[in-house]
Write an enzyme that holds these catalytic residues in place. Structure first.
Site, PDB file in Angstrom:
ATOM      1  CG  HIS A 188      21.033  61.598  60.282  1.00  0.00           C
ATOM      2  ND1 HIS A 188      21.469  62.282  59.382  1.00  0.00           N
ATOM      3  CD2 HIS A 188      19.603  61.816  60.156  1.00  0.00           C
ATOM      4  CE1 HIS A 188      20.479  62.947  58.542  1.00  0.00           C
ATOM      5  NE2 HIS A 188      19.449  62.523  59.243  1.00  0.00           N
ATOM      6  CB  CYS A 234      20.136  44.128  67.537  1.00  0.00           C
ATOM      7  SG  CYS A 234      19.648  42.434  66.649  1.00  0.00           S
ATOM      8  CB  CYS A 236      22.367  40.184  68.122  1.00  0.00           C
ATOM      9  SG  CYS A 236      21.505  40.643  69.613  1.00  0.00           S
ATOM     10  CB  CYS A 255      17.865  38.160  68.758  1.00  0.00           C
ATOM     11  SG  CYS A 255      18.390  39.515  67.385  1.00  0.00           S
ATOM     12  CG  ASN A 261      26.475  75.828  53.186  1.00  0.00           C
ATOM     13  OD1 ASN A 261      26.808  74.890  53.991  1.00  0.00           O
ATOM     14  ND2 ASN A 261      25.321  75.382  52.219  1.00  0.00           N
ATOM     15  CB  ALA A 277      31.579  75.907  59.505  1.00  0.00           C
TER      16      ALA A 277
END
Length: 257
Positions: free
Chosen positions: A130, A138, A160, A163, A226, A245
C-alpha cells in the site's frame, strides 16, 4: 478448521516444529495490528481510524479526485505519529528471523502498512503493498515526477513542480490497484511459498485477503497471528495463534535456546 493456540507451551511447541523444517520459501504478510505496540492505530478494530465518528467515508480514489485536500486532512497528521513511532518487538523479531534464515531461503515480507517500521527494524526484502506514507507523489499518473521522501503534513495539497497538478501521499487508497511492481512481487512469492505467516491483519481487504489462498494452493503451511480470532474463520489457515504480536512473535520466531 484451524487449530487455535493461546498458551506459551503451545507456541514453543510450534516454534520447535517450524525450526525443524528447512523452509526454502517463506512469505510473511503484516497488517496494522503489528504496529499497535508502536503507538499506531489500526483501521477497523476498536479505536481504529475508520471507526472515528468524524470520518464519514473511507479515503478512496473518488475522494482523491473530488477533494485531494481531504486526503491530506486524513493522512497528513499521521506522518507526525509515524515519525515518533519506533519498531516494537514484533518488527524486530521478523527482522531477526530473516537475518538468521539460511542463504538458500527466500524470505519475502509483504506489508499492508505504510509506516515504514519494518525497514527501520532491519527487514530487507520488503514489499510495500500500500505504499509509504512518508513519501509523496503526483496525482497525475502521466507525470514524470518520481515519488520522494516527505515528512510535511501539508494542510493543503502542494502542487507538482513538473506538471502543476496536486500532490498526494504515496499510498494506495481504497478502489485503487496495488502498485504494479508490488503486486508482481507478491504473486511471485506466493507461487513458491512453503510457509505463510500472516500477522495483525483483518483479512478483509483484497487482494491481500486472498494471499493465504494462493499460498495454500502452492502447498504452503499457513499460520495466522492475531489478537482476536478471525471472524468468520478462514478455511485456508492451518493454525491460528492468538495474542499480541509483540509478545507472540519473539516466542514463536526466536532462536532456539
Amino acid at each position: 478448521m484451524a487449530a487455535t493456540l493461546t498458551s506459551d507451551v503451545e507456541i514453543h511447541e510450534l516454534r520447535a516444529q517450524l525450526q525443524a523444517t528447512a523452509w526454502r520459501h517463506i512469505v510473511v504478510l503484516t497488517g496494522a495490528g503489528i504496529s499497535v505496540a508502536s503507538g499506531l492505530p489500526t483501521y477497523r478494530g476498536p479505536g481504529g481510524l475508520w471507526t472515528r465518528p468524524d470520518i464519514e467515508e473511507v479515503p478512496d480514489a473518488a475522494m482523491l479526485a473530488r477533494d485531494p485536500a481531504r486526503i491530506w486532512t486524513l493522512f497528513g497528521p499521521l506522518r507526525g505519529s509515524i515519525l515518533t513511532a519506533a519498531p516494537n518487538p514484533a518488527h524486530l523479531a521478523l527482522a531477526d528471523w530473516e537475518a538468521r534464515s539460511p542463504e538458500t531461503t527466500s524470505f519475502t515480507l509483504l506489508t499492508q502498512n505504510v509506516d515504514g517500521l519494518h525497514g527501520r527494524a532491519g527487514s530487507r526484502n520488503i514489499v510495500e503493498l500500500h505504499g509509504a506514507l512518508l513519501r509523496t507523489r503526483c496525482c497525475n499518473p502521466a507525470c514524470t515526477l518520481s515519488p520522494f521522501e516527505d515528512t510535511a503534513e501539508h494542510p493543503a495539497p502542494p502542487l507538482c513542480t513538473v506538471c502543476g497538478q496536486p500532490l498526494r501521499p504515496d499510498i494506495t487508497l481504497f478502489d485503487e490497484p496495488l502498485p504494479v511492481d508490488a503486486e508482481w512481487a507478491a504473486k511471485k512469492a506466493l507461487r513458491e511459498c512453503e510457509l505463510f505467516l500472516a500477522i495483525g491483519t483483518s483479512g478483509t481487504v483484497a487482494p491481500a485477503s486472498n494471499f493465504v489462498r494462493g499460498a495454500k494452493y502452492a502447498g504452503a503451511r499457513t499460520l495466522l497471528v492475531n489478537l482476536t480470532p478471525m471472524q468468520p474463520r478462514h478455511p485456508d489457515f492451518d493454525i491460528e495463534v492468538l495474542g499480541r504480536a509483540e509478545r507472540v512473535l519473539p516466542l514463536l520466531l526466536g532462536a532456539a535456546s
